[in-house]
Design a protein around this motif. Structure first.
Motif, PDB file in Angstrom:
ATOM      1  N   ILE A 100       0.730  -1.294   0.149  1.00  0.00           N
ATOM      2  CA  ILE A 100       0.036  -0.045   0.362  1.00  0.00           C
ATOM      3  C   ILE A 100       0.545   1.206   0.302  1.00  0.00           C
ATOM      4  O   ILE A 100       0.727   1.823  -0.677  1.00  0.00           O
ATOM      5  N   PRO A 101       1.988   1.575   0.832  1.00  0.00           N
ATOM      6  CA  PRO A 101       2.619   2.609   1.080  1.00  0.00           C
ATOM      7  C   PRO A 101       3.306   2.882  -0.084  1.00  0.00           C
ATOM      8  O   PRO A 101       3.338   4.001  -0.738  1.00  0.00           O
ATOM      9  N   ARG A 102       3.525   2.314  -0.960  1.00  0.00           N
ATOM     10  CA  ARG A 102       4.420   2.150  -2.369  1.00  0.00           C
ATOM     11  C   ARG A 102       4.043   2.375  -3.491  1.00  0.00           C
ATOM     12  O   ARG A 102       4.082   3.131  -4.248  1.00  0.00           O
ATOM     13  N   LEU A 103       2.435   2.095  -3.470  1.00  0.00           N
ATOM     14  CA  LEU A 103       1.582   2.011  -4.313  1.00  0.00           C
ATOM     15  C   LEU A 103       1.238   3.643  -4.151  1.00  0.00           C
ATOM     16  O   LEU A 103       1.200   4.458  -5.233  1.00  0.00           O
ATOM     17  N   LEU A 104       0.728   4.065  -2.915  1.00  0.00           N
ATOM     18  CA  LEU A 104       0.040   5.658  -2.703  1.00  0.00           C
ATOM     19  C   LEU A 104       1.670   6.283  -3.513  1.00  0.00           C
ATOM     20  O   LEU A 104       1.323   7.655  -4.511  1.00  0.00           O
TER      21      LEU A 104
ATOM     22  N   VAL B  98      -5.312   1.584  -5.106  1.00  0.00           N
ATOM     23  CA  VAL B  98      -5.440   0.844  -4.211  1.00  0.00           C
ATOM     24  C   VAL B  98      -6.180   0.045  -4.067  1.00  0.00           C
ATOM     25  O   VAL B  98      -5.738  -1.385  -4.356  1.00  0.00           O
ATOM     26  N   ALA B  99      -7.271  -0.056  -3.940  1.00  0.00           N
ATOM     27  CA  ALA B  99      -8.144  -0.622  -3.050  1.00  0.00           C
ATOM     28  C   ALA B  99      -8.474  -1.521  -4.207  1.00  0.00           C
ATOM     29  O   ALA B  99      -8.418  -2.809  -3.663  1.00  0.00           O
ATOM     30  N   VAL B 100      -8.865  -1.160  -5.252  1.00  0.00           N
ATOM     31  CA  VAL B 100      -9.349  -1.630  -6.402  1.00  0.00           C
ATOM     32  C   VAL B 100      -8.458  -2.486  -6.973  1.00  0.00           C
ATOM     33  O   VAL B 100      -8.350  -4.374  -6.985  1.00  0.00           O
ATOM     34  N   ALA B 101      -6.929  -2.357  -7.391  1.00  0.00           N
ATOM     35  CA  ALA B 101      -5.704  -3.056  -7.720  1.00  0.00           C
ATOM     36  C   ALA B 101      -5.641  -4.170  -6.471  1.00  0.00           C
ATOM     37  O   ALA B 101      -5.068  -5.569  -7.271  1.00  0.00           O
ATOM     38  N   LEU B 102      -5.774  -4.192  -5.223  1.00  0.00           N
ATOM     39  CA  LEU B 102      -4.955  -5.344  -3.906  1.00  0.00           C
ATOM     40  C   LEU B 102      -6.263  -5.815  -3.825  1.00  0.00           C
ATOM     41  O   LEU B 102      -6.231  -6.336  -3.140  1.00  0.00           O
ATOM     42  N   ASP B 103      -7.456  -5.631  -4.226  1.00  0.00           N
ATOM     43  CA  ASP B 103      -9.188  -6.714  -3.879  1.00  0.00           C
ATOM     44  C   ASP B 103      -9.434  -6.602  -2.660  1.00  0.00           C
ATOM     45  O   ASP B 103      -9.550  -6.863  -1.352  1.00  0.00           O
ATOM     46  N   LEU B 104      -9.082  -5.050  -1.790  1.00  0.00           N
ATOM     47  CA  LEU B 104      -9.267  -4.784  -0.361  1.00  0.00           C
ATOM     48  C   LEU B 104     -10.247  -3.468  -0.602  1.00  0.00           C
ATOM     49  O   LEU B 104     -10.780  -2.564  -1.512  1.00  0.00           O
ATOM     50  N   THR B 105     -10.969  -3.468   0.752  1.00  0.00           N
ATOM     51  CA  THR B 105     -12.543  -2.334   1.156  1.00  0.00           C
ATOM     52  C   THR B 105     -10.873  -0.654   1.318  1.00  0.00           C
ATOM     53  O   THR B 105      -9.771  -0.608   1.356  1.00  0.00           O
ATOM     54  N   VAL B 106     -11.431   0.377   0.514  1.00  0.00           N
ATOM     55  CA  VAL B 106     -10.959   1.439   0.769  1.00  0.00           C
ATOM     56  C   VAL B 106     -10.114   1.954   2.382  1.00  0.00           C
ATOM     57  O   VAL B 106      -9.173   2.679   2.717  1.00  0.00           O
ATOM     58  N   ALA B 107     -11.475   1.383   3.393  1.00  0.00           N
ATOM     59  CA  ALA B 107     -11.622   1.106   4.555  1.00  0.00           C
ATOM     60  C   ALA B 107      -9.664   0.874   4.941  1.00  0.00           C
ATOM     61  O   ALA B 107      -9.082   1.409   6.006  1.00  0.00           O
ATOM     62  N   GLN B 108      -9.926  -0.891   4.557  1.00  0.00           N
ATOM     63  CA  GLN B 108      -8.271  -1.412   4.409  1.00  0.00           C
ATOM     64  C   GLN B 108      -6.999  -0.121   4.473  1.00  0.00           C
ATOM     65  O   GLN B 108      -5.696  -0.220   5.035  1.00  0.00           O
ATOM     66  N   VAL B 109      -7.234   0.461   3.322  1.00  0.00           N
ATOM     67  CA  VAL B 109      -6.234   1.091   2.623  1.00  0.00           C
ATOM     68  C   VAL B 109      -5.569   2.340   3.579  1.00  0.00           C
ATOM     69  O   VAL B 109      -5.097   2.301   3.560  1.00  0.00           O
ATOM     70  N   GLN B 110      -6.901   2.552   3.978  1.00  0.00           N
ATOM     71  CA  GLN B 110      -6.848   4.064   4.546  1.00  0.00           C
ATOM     72  C   GLN B 110      -5.946   4.036   6.205  1.00  0.00           C
ATOM     73  O   GLN B 110      -5.405   3.783   6.142  1.00  0.00           O
ATOM     74  N   GLN B 111      -6.688   2.907   6.889  1.00  0.00           N
ATOM     75  CA  GLN B 111      -6.061   1.866   8.200  1.00  0.00           C
ATOM     76  C   GLN B 111      -4.315   1.846   7.946  1.00  0.00           C
ATOM     77  O   GLN B 111      -3.845   2.389   8.318  1.00  0.00           O
ATOM     78  N   ALA B 112      -4.241   1.063   6.823  1.00  0.00           N
ATOM     79  CA  ALA B 112      -2.654   1.055   6.670  1.00  0.00           C
ATOM     80  C   ALA B 112      -2.075   2.123   6.506  1.00  0.00           C
ATOM     81  O   ALA B 112      -1.015   1.793   6.122  1.00  0.00           O
ATOM     82  N   ALA B 113      -2.710   2.576   4.884  1.00  0.00           N
ATOM     83  CA  ALA B 113      -1.780   3.840   4.946  1.00  0.00           C
ATOM     84  C   ALA B 113      -1.470   5.009   6.680  1.00  0.00           C
ATOM     85  O   ALA B 113      -0.695   6.001   6.193  1.00  0.00           O
ATOM     86  N   GLN B 114      -2.336   4.965   7.279  1.00  0.00           N
ATOM     87  CA  GLN B 114      -2.270   5.765   8.226  1.00  0.00           C
ATOM     88  C   GLN B 114      -1.423   5.323   9.547  1.00  0.00           C
ATOM     89  O   GLN B 114      -0.433   5.681  10.245  1.00  0.00           O
ATOM     90  N   ASN B 115      -0.395   3.270   9.375  1.00  0.00           N
ATOM     91  CA  ASN B 115       0.109   2.649  10.253  1.00  0.00           C
ATOM     92  C   ASN B 115       1.841   3.311   9.539  1.00  0.00           C
ATOM     93  O   ASN B 115       2.131   3.400   8.625  1.00  0.00           O
TER      94      ASN B 115
END
Length: 59
Positions: free
Chosen positions: A29-33, A42-59
Motif C-alpha cells: 500500500i505505501p509503495r503504491l500510494l 489501490v483498494a481496487v488493485a489489491l482487492d481490499l476495502t477503502v477502509a483497509q487501505v486508509q488504515q494501512a496508510a495511516q500506520n
C-alpha cells in the motif's frame, strides 16, 4: 504422523498462505500510494476495502 492429522496440516497451511497474501498486500500500500495511485485505486488493485487501505496508510 497419522492420516487424521493431514487435513489439519492442510488447513493450517492454507490459513498461513492467506495471512501471507494479506500481509503482502498491506506492505504494498505505501509503495503504491507513493507512486501516485489514489486510495480507491489501490483498494481496487489489491482487492481490499477503502477502509483497509486508509488504515494501512495511516500506520
Amino acid at each position: 504422523m497419522n492420516s487424521s492429522s493431514i487435513p489439519n496440516i492442510s488447513a493450517n497451511s492454507s490459513r498461513l498462505n492467506r495471512v501471507g497474501r494479506q500481509e503482502a498486500k498491506l506492505e504494498a500500500i505505501p509503495r503504491l500510494l507513493a507512486l501516485g495511485l489514489s486510495i480507491e485505486q489501490v483498494a481496487v488493485a489489491l482487492d481490499l476495502t477503502v477502509a483497509q487501505v486508509q488504515q494501512a496508510a495511516q500506520n
